[in-house]
Write a protein that holds these residues in place. Structure first.
Motif, PDB file in Angstrom:
ATOM      1  N   GLY A 135       0.755  -0.872   0.298  1.00  0.00           N
ATOM      2  CA  GLY A 135       0.196  -0.020   0.172  1.00  0.00           C
ATOM      3  C   GLY A 135       0.892   1.187   0.333  1.00  0.00           C
ATOM      4  N   SER A 136       0.418   2.461   0.016  1.00  0.00           N
ATOM      5  CA  SER A 136       0.771   3.918   0.451  1.00  0.00           C
ATOM      6  C   SER A 136       0.472   4.618   1.030  1.00  0.00           C
ATOM      7  CB  SER A 136       0.854   4.601  -1.061  1.00  0.00           C
ATOM      8  OG  SER A 136       1.182   3.202  -2.108  1.00  0.00           O
ATOM      9  N   ASP A 137       0.867   4.636   2.429  1.00  0.00           N
ATOM     10  CA  ASP A 137       0.385   6.020   3.210  1.00  0.00           C
ATOM     11  C   ASP A 137       1.421   6.933   3.150  1.00  0.00           C
ATOM     12  OD1 ASP A 137      -0.769   3.695   4.902  1.00  0.00           O
ATOM     13  OD2 ASP A 137       0.837   4.133   6.411  1.00  0.00           O
ATOM     14  N   THR A 138       0.200   8.388   3.244  1.00  0.00           N
ATOM     15  CA  THR A 138       0.350   9.719   3.000  1.00  0.00           C
ATOM     16  C   THR A 138       2.080   9.889   3.678  1.00  0.00           C
ATOM     17  OG1 THR A 138      -1.450  10.540   4.142  1.00  0.00           O
ATOM     18  CG2 THR A 138      -1.599  10.407   1.947  1.00  0.00           C
ATOM     19  N   GLY A 139       2.055   9.277   4.460  1.00  0.00           N
ATOM     20  CA  GLY A 139       3.356   9.762   5.767  1.00  0.00           C
ATOM     21  C   GLY A 139       4.319   9.071   5.288  1.00  0.00           C
ATOM     22  N   ASN A 140       4.476   8.049   4.831  1.00  0.00           N
ATOM     23  CA  ASN A 140       5.544   7.305   3.970  1.00  0.00           C
ATOM     24  C   ASN A 140       6.040   8.116   2.805  1.00  0.00           C
ATOM     25  OD1 ASN A 140       6.314   5.789   5.898  1.00  0.00           O
ATOM     26  ND2 ASN A 140       4.704   4.183   4.856  1.00  0.00           N
ATOM     27  N   LEU A 141       4.404   8.577   2.116  1.00  0.00           N
ATOM     28  CA  LEU A 141       4.966   9.319   0.291  1.00  0.00           C
ATOM     29  C   LEU A 141       5.892  10.840   0.804  1.00  0.00           C
ATOM     30  CD1 LEU A 141       1.541   8.506  -0.932  1.00  0.00           C
ATOM     31  CD2 LEU A 141       3.978   7.759  -1.748  1.00  0.00           C
ATOM     32  N   ALA A 142       5.449  11.008   2.317  1.00  0.00           N
ATOM     33  CA  ALA A 142       5.818  12.477   2.759  1.00  0.00           C
ATOM     34  C   ALA A 142       7.632  12.441   3.000  1.00  0.00           C
ATOM     35  CB  ALA A 142       5.025  13.041   4.072  1.00  0.00           C
ATOM     36  N   TRP A 143       7.852  11.648   2.913  1.00  0.00           N
ATOM     37  CA  TRP A 143       8.776  11.268   3.861  1.00  0.00           C
ATOM     38  C   TRP A 143      10.272  11.016   2.150  1.00  0.00           C
ATOM     39  CZ3 TRP A 143      12.441  12.021   7.663  1.00  0.00           C
ATOM     40  CH2 TRP A 143      11.987  11.621   9.113  1.00  0.00           C
ATOM     41  N   ALA A 144       9.446  10.216   1.911  1.00  0.00           N
ATOM     42  CA  ALA A 144       9.662  10.275   0.218  1.00  0.00           C
ATOM     43  C   ALA A 144      10.052  11.424  -0.481  1.00  0.00           C
ATOM     44  CB  ALA A 144       9.160   9.662  -0.918  1.00  0.00           C
ATOM     45  N   MET A 145       9.483  12.433  -0.462  1.00  0.00           N
ATOM     46  CA  MET A 145       9.480  13.926  -0.963  1.00  0.00           C
ATOM     47  C   MET A 145       9.998  14.557  -0.216  1.00  0.00           C
ATOM     48  SD  MET A 145       5.043  15.509  -1.102  1.00  0.00           S
ATOM     49  CE  MET A 145       5.372  16.690  -1.184  1.00  0.00           C
ATOM     50  N   LEU A 146      10.232  14.658   0.930  1.00  0.00           N
ATOM     51  CA  LEU A 146      12.150  14.618   1.981  1.00  0.00           C
ATOM     52  C   LEU A 146      13.110  14.457   1.400  1.00  0.00           C
ATOM     53  CD1 LEU A 146       9.702  15.532   5.286  1.00  0.00           C
ATOM     54  CD2 LEU A 146      10.572  16.946   3.889  1.00  0.00           C
ATOM     55  N   ALA A 147      13.076  13.675   1.152  1.00  0.00           N
ATOM     56  CA  ALA A 147      14.417  12.824   0.554  1.00  0.00           C
ATOM     57  C   ALA A 147      14.763  13.552  -0.194  1.00  0.00           C
ATOM     58  CB  ALA A 147      14.101  11.487   1.245  1.00  0.00           C
ATOM     59  N   THR A 199      -1.888  12.335  12.805  1.00  0.00           N
ATOM     60  CA  THR A 199      -1.181  13.295  12.937  1.00  0.00           C
ATOM     61  C   THR A 199       0.189  13.308  12.694  1.00  0.00           C
ATOM     62  OG1 THR A 199      -2.645  13.586  15.071  1.00  0.00           O
ATOM     63  CG2 THR A 199      -0.765  14.725  14.902  1.00  0.00           C
ATOM     64  N   GLU A 200       0.821  12.370  12.153  1.00  0.00           N
ATOM     65  CA  GLU A 200       2.011  12.678  12.342  1.00  0.00           C
ATOM     66  C   GLU A 200       2.042  12.736  10.629  1.00  0.00           C
ATOM     67  OE1 GLU A 200       4.098   9.563  10.098  1.00  0.00           O
ATOM     68  OE2 GLU A 200       3.248   8.330  11.860  1.00  0.00           O
ATOM     69  N   HIS A 201       0.986  11.638   9.729  1.00  0.00           N
ATOM     70  CA  HIS A 201       1.296  12.238   8.630  1.00  0.00           C
ATOM     71  C   HIS A 201       1.349  13.420   7.768  1.00  0.00           C
ATOM     72  CE1 HIS A 201      -0.185   7.541   7.631  1.00  0.00           C
ATOM     73  NE2 HIS A 201       0.663   7.534   8.322  1.00  0.00           N
ATOM     74  N   ASN A 202       0.446  14.463   8.615  1.00  0.00           N
ATOM     75  CA  ASN A 202      -0.273  15.160   8.259  1.00  0.00           C
ATOM     76  C   ASN A 202       1.365  16.939   8.795  1.00  0.00           C
ATOM     77  OD1 ASN A 202      -3.422  16.477   7.045  1.00  0.00           O
ATOM     78  ND2 ASN A 202      -2.850  14.101   7.909  1.00  0.00           N
ATOM     79  N   ALA A 244      -2.886  14.619  19.790  1.00  0.00           N
ATOM     80  CA  ALA A 244      -4.094  13.039  19.515  1.00  0.00           C
ATOM     81  C   ALA A 244      -3.258  12.626  18.039  1.00  0.00           C
ATOM     82  CB  ALA A 244      -5.169  12.553  19.187  1.00  0.00           C
ATOM     83  N   ALA A 245      -3.565  10.922  18.032  1.00  0.00           N
ATOM     84  CA  ALA A 245      -2.524  10.490  17.035  1.00  0.00           C
ATOM     85  C   ALA A 245      -3.198  10.119  15.850  1.00  0.00           C
ATOM     86  CB  ALA A 245      -2.398   9.115  17.524  1.00  0.00           C
ATOM     87  N   GLY A 246      -4.257  10.610  16.162  1.00  0.00           N
ATOM     88  CA  GLY A 246      -5.220  10.715  14.225  1.00  0.00           C
ATOM     89  C   GLY A 246      -6.594  10.653  14.848  1.00  0.00           C
ATOM     90  N   THR A 247      -7.788  10.594  13.717  1.00  0.00           N
ATOM     91  CA  THR A 247      -8.672  10.336  14.076  1.00  0.00           C
ATOM     92  C   THR A 247      -8.698   9.028  13.792  1.00  0.00           C
ATOM     93  OG1 THR A 247      -9.976  10.382  11.419  1.00  0.00           O
ATOM     94  CG2 THR A 247      -8.649  12.941  12.602  1.00  0.00           C
ATOM     95  N   GLY A 248     -10.110   8.730  13.790  1.00  0.00           N
ATOM     96  CA  GLY A 248     -11.029   7.510  13.766  1.00  0.00           C
ATOM     97  C   GLY A 248     -11.596   7.116  12.451  1.00  0.00           C
ATOM     98  N   LEU A 249     -12.130   6.461  11.624  1.00  0.00           N
ATOM     99  CA  LEU A 249     -11.935   6.015  10.363  1.00  0.00           C
ATOM    100  C   LEU A 249     -13.354   7.034   9.727  1.00  0.00           C
ATOM    101  CD1 LEU A 249     -12.759   2.307  10.321  1.00  0.00           C
ATOM    102  CD2 LEU A 249     -10.495   3.559   9.902  1.00  0.00           C
ATOM    103  N   ASP A 250     -14.179   7.970  10.735  1.00  0.00           N
ATOM    104  CA  ASP A 250     -15.151   8.926  10.370  1.00  0.00           C
ATOM    105  C   ASP A 250     -14.336  10.514   9.992  1.00  0.00           C
ATOM    106  OD1 ASP A 250     -14.042   9.989  13.235  1.00  0.00           O
ATOM    107  OD2 ASP A 250     -16.164  10.368  13.593  1.00  0.00           O
TER     108      ASP A 250
END
Length: 395
Positions: A135-147, A199-202, A244-250
């Motif tokens: 899969g593709s987490d947006t946080g991991n994509l952000a780290w690839a962008m940063l690199a 939260t971390e991904h954002n 907070a770590a983030g949100t629920g599914l909603d």
């Protein structure tokens, strides 16, 4: 002998905050050696080089490799950083299915081919793959962008900026909410959409979009950075002094569980973060400190080497050298054979559940880990991967 060793560790950790060429070069050298050992040309580096479990053996997680590339840039070793950066570009250009700029969460370690191979294992007559890894987490994509952007910032070439732009366009097209959702789980052709927000991904995306805006002089990306920062601000609990770590599914209901990176990274990554969210550091000390370092989450259980190095870097950039030295001494206690660092000082639950099987805990292991090595180098060099400099964000 033990007392002498501990004294030397503390002395070396203190030197890291001044001119510390020996210790700083050590982690950088180990990183470069691991890149060379991965093969010739563009390579992905194994995240857990000693892993024997089928789901981790020879797997190179995108986040770990992006962190390693950023650390190598901070080491002044653009050549080795570019070998990982070139593997990221190859994975983007030569995915076996996707042509939209996305990257997977993990790849097969070693030299890249066409198509770029993913990890997996033989399960009887069938070939099996991990749903999270493909899969593709947006946080991991952000780290690839940063690199990639760090390589461009280091004058390694315009191709890295173009790769970062492709990732950014994919993220904003598919995951803009307001704020940004979690990405995808599972492989082609129809992966599951992660509707929760992290939260971390954002935080990661806020920094990546901000650096992209600076590189392109395009206010559009500054707007996207502000969008990610706004979601982070919504998840700040001022009364409790924590995120907070983030949100629920909603995508709305806060998940009040405490993760260390969600407390530390806003201070490292967001303009004015130390002033606005400084109470999060106190909460991290109160809720997540363990054995002189920090755990992955409020579940505690073990020293998380990577997170402790993150705290050491933050302390150094906040001009708290004694605190940084103490934390780096804890990091140094978790050296593994060959000069790397264990992910944790003992096997422990993180407090989160596996994406692939919610009945099982996500764990950190007492195994050598590329991500821990990368953050040790970042802390030793006082190189902030969110700003590409030995500094906190301005503002």
């Amino acid at each position: 002998v033990v007392a002498m060793r501990n004294t030397l560790i503390l002395a070396c950790a203190a030197l890291l905050l001044g001119a510390a060429p020996v210790m700083a070069a050590d982690a950088c050298t180990v990183l470069a050696r691991q890149v060379d050992q991965a093969g010739q040309g563009p390579v992905f580096v194994a995240s857990y080089p000693t892993a024997t479990d089928k789901t981790l053996r020879n797997v190179a997680f995108l986040y770990d490799n992006a962190a390693a590339a950023l650390a190598l840039v901070g080491c002044g070793d653009t050549a080795h950083a570019a070998r990982i950066g070139d593997a990221i570009l190859a994975a983007q250009a030569h995915d076996r299915f996707w042509k939209d700029g996305r990257l997977r969460n993990a790849y097969l370690a070693g030299p890249v081919g066409n198509p770029v191979k993913l990890g997996g294992w033989q399960d009887g007559a069938n070939w099996a793959e991990d749903g999270y890894q493909v899969g593709s987490d947006t946080g991991n994509l952000a780290w690839a962008m940063l690199a990639l952007l760090a390589l461009h910032h280091a004058n390694a070439g315009d191709k890295y900026l173009q790769g970062a732009l492709r990732i950014a366009r994919y993220v904003e097209k598919d995951f803009s909410a307001p704020g940004f959702t979690g990405g995808t789980f599972g492989g082609e052709p129809k992966p599951q959409q992660n509707t929760w927000k992290s939260t971390e991904h954002n935080i990661d995306l806020a920094a990546a979009f901000a650096r992209l805006g600076e590189a392109t002089h395009d206010a559009h990306w500054a707007m996207r950075a502000a969008q990610a920062r706004a979601l982070v601000a919504v998840l700040w609990d001022k009364a409790r002094g924590c995120f907070a770590a983030g949100t629920g599914l909603d995508g709305k209901t806060p998940n009040r569980f405490l993760a260390l990176d969600a407390q530390l990274w806003p201070l490292l990554a967001l303009p004015g973060g130390v002033t606005r969210y400084g109470a999060a550091l106190k909460t991290a000390h109160t809720k997540m400190a363990v054995d002189g370092g920090f755990a992955y989450s409020q579940a505690r259980g073990a020293v998380w080497t990577e997170g402790t190095a993150q705290a050491a870097l933050l302390a150094a950039l906040m001009k708290r050298p004694q605190e940084a030295a103490r934390l780096m001494a804890v990091v140094e206690k978790n050296r593994s054979p060959g000069g790397g660092y264990y992910a944790a000082d003992r096997n422990a639950d993180t407090g989160f559940r596996l994406d692939t099987d919610a009945s099982q805990a996500r764990r950190y292991f007492h195994m050598a880990h590329l991500g821990a090595l990368a953050w040790a180098a970042l802390a030793q060099r006082r190189f902030n991967p969110f700003t590409f400099a030995p500094a906190l964000p301005a503002g």
